[in-house]
Design a protein around this motif. Structure first.
Motif, PDB file in Angstrom:
ATOM      1  N   ARG A  33      41.269  34.195  29.221  1.00 45.16           N
ATOM      2  CA  ARG A  33      40.584  35.604  29.336  1.00 45.16           C
ATOM      3  C   ARG A  33      39.229  35.140  29.562  1.00 45.16           C
ATOM      4  O   ARG A  33      38.523  36.073  30.213  1.00 45.16           O
ATOM      5  N   MET A  36      39.048  34.647  33.310  1.00 46.87           N
ATOM      6  CA  MET A  36      39.231  35.928  34.023  1.00 46.87           C
ATOM      7  C   MET A  36      38.085  36.526  34.051  1.00 46.87           C
ATOM      8  O   MET A  36      37.654  37.427  35.031  1.00 46.87           O
ATOM      9  N   GLY A  37      37.232  36.742  32.797  1.00 45.82           N
ATOM     10  CA  GLY A  37      36.094  37.466  32.746  1.00 45.82           C
ATOM     11  C   GLY A  37      35.032  36.565  33.572  1.00 45.82           C
ATOM     12  O   GLY A  37      34.247  37.438  34.390  1.00 45.82           O
ATOM     13  N   ASP A  40      35.726  37.588  37.284  1.00 48.72           N
ATOM     14  CA  ASP A  40      35.173  38.965  37.444  1.00 48.72           C
ATOM     15  C   ASP A  40      33.770  39.064  37.887  1.00 48.72           C
ATOM     16  O   ASP A  40      33.415  39.587  38.924  1.00 48.72           O
ATOM     17  N   ILE A  43      33.176  37.464  41.179  1.00 51.03           N
ATOM     18  CA  ILE A  43      33.496  38.373  42.327  1.00 51.03           C
ATOM     19  C   ILE A  43      32.571  39.661  42.773  1.00 51.03           C
ATOM     20  O   ILE A  43      32.005  40.063  43.730  1.00 51.03           O
ATOM     21  N   GLU A  44      32.067  40.063  41.465  1.00 47.41           N
ATOM     22  CA  GLU A  44      30.984  41.048  41.532  1.00 47.41           C
ATOM     23  C   GLU A  44      29.614  40.373  42.467  1.00 47.41           C
ATOM     24  O   GLU A  44      28.959  41.140  43.167  1.00 47.41           O
ATOM     25  N   TYR A  50      36.300  36.340  45.988  1.00 43.24           N
ATOM     26  CA  TYR A  50      36.370  35.352  45.224  1.00 43.24           C
ATOM     27  C   TYR A  50      35.816  34.168  45.813  1.00 43.24           C
ATOM     28  O   TYR A  50      36.184  33.642  47.028  1.00 43.24           O
ATOM     29  N   TRP A  89      46.296  41.686  35.911  1.00 41.31           N
ATOM     30  CA  TRP A  89      44.928  41.568  36.197  1.00 41.31           C
ATOM     31  C   TRP A  89      45.001  41.213  37.768  1.00 41.31           C
ATOM     32  O   TRP A  89      44.265  41.836  38.301  1.00 41.31           O
ATOM     33  N   LYS A  93      43.319  43.223  40.914  1.00 38.88           N
ATOM     34  CA  LYS A  93      42.185  42.481  41.720  1.00 38.88           C
ATOM     35  C   LYS A  93      42.998  42.859  43.161  1.00 38.88           C
ATOM     36  O   LYS A  93      42.257  43.278  44.059  1.00 38.88           O
TER      37      LYS A  93
END
Length: 182
Positions: A33, A36-37, A40, A43-44, A50, A89, A93
């Motif tokens: 997790r 994954m955070g 994220d 990616i932003e 990515y 998840w 994406k």
């Protein structure tokens, strides 16, 4: 001949092992997790692309980032919980428009072009500001020279007035002293 394990309660040891296994499983879930955070956020920060692994985002990549072997997701403990969460998840994406490898390369090239043009605009503004700064420095030197010239002229005028105001007083004194001598 089999040796018996000495010194311990079998049930207590089993409970300790079970606790340890549950904690290890929780650690795996937390690591995935966290990965994954972090992905994220990355990616932003890279305009929806990515930035690692050639732009490909897979279960293997998330496991690598989490420090977990991909085979861990195949165990009975993780197969039904975190593996499904990770799969949903990843599919979210892909639905959100995370590009494929070719698309990622194109997106990265487009992003690089955007940054190049932004850099060129900043460089142009910097050059214009530098020219304006030089012009203002030139104007400052001109105005400082003008202030110095006017200060000298002011001193000359005030000294001349002092002479003029002192001059008649001296003349009066001289006249008064002539009359008193006579």
């Amino acid at each position: 001949m089999k040796k018996k394990f000495e010194g311990g309660n079998g049930a207590a040891e089993f409970a300790g092992l079970a606790r340890h296994a549950k904690q290890r499983s929780k650690n795996v879930v937390q690591a995935l997790r966290r990965a994954m955070g972090a992905i994220d956020v990355e990616i932003e920060g890279s305009d929806g692309v990515y930035p690692f692994n050639g732009g490909r985002l897979t279960q293997s990549e998330v496991c690598r980032r989490a420090g977990v072997h991909k085979a861990t997701l195949l165990t009975a403990t993780h197969r039904d919980a975190i593996r499904l969460e990770l799969a949903s998840w990843l599919s979210a994406k892909k639905v959100a428009g995370l590009p494929s490898t070719r698309g990622a390369r194109k997106s990265i090239a487009d992003s690089a072009q955007v940054w190049k043009s932004a850099h060129a605009a900043v460089a142009l503004k910097y050059q214009l500001a530098e020219l304006e700064h030089l012009e203002l420095k030139r104007q400052l030197r001109t105005l400082e020279a003008e202030v110095a010239r006017l200060t000298l002229a002011n001193k000359a005028l005030t000294q001349g007035q002092n002479r003029l105001s002192v001059g008649p007083s001296i003349q009066r004194l001289q006249l008064v002293s002539r009359f008193t001598e006579e």
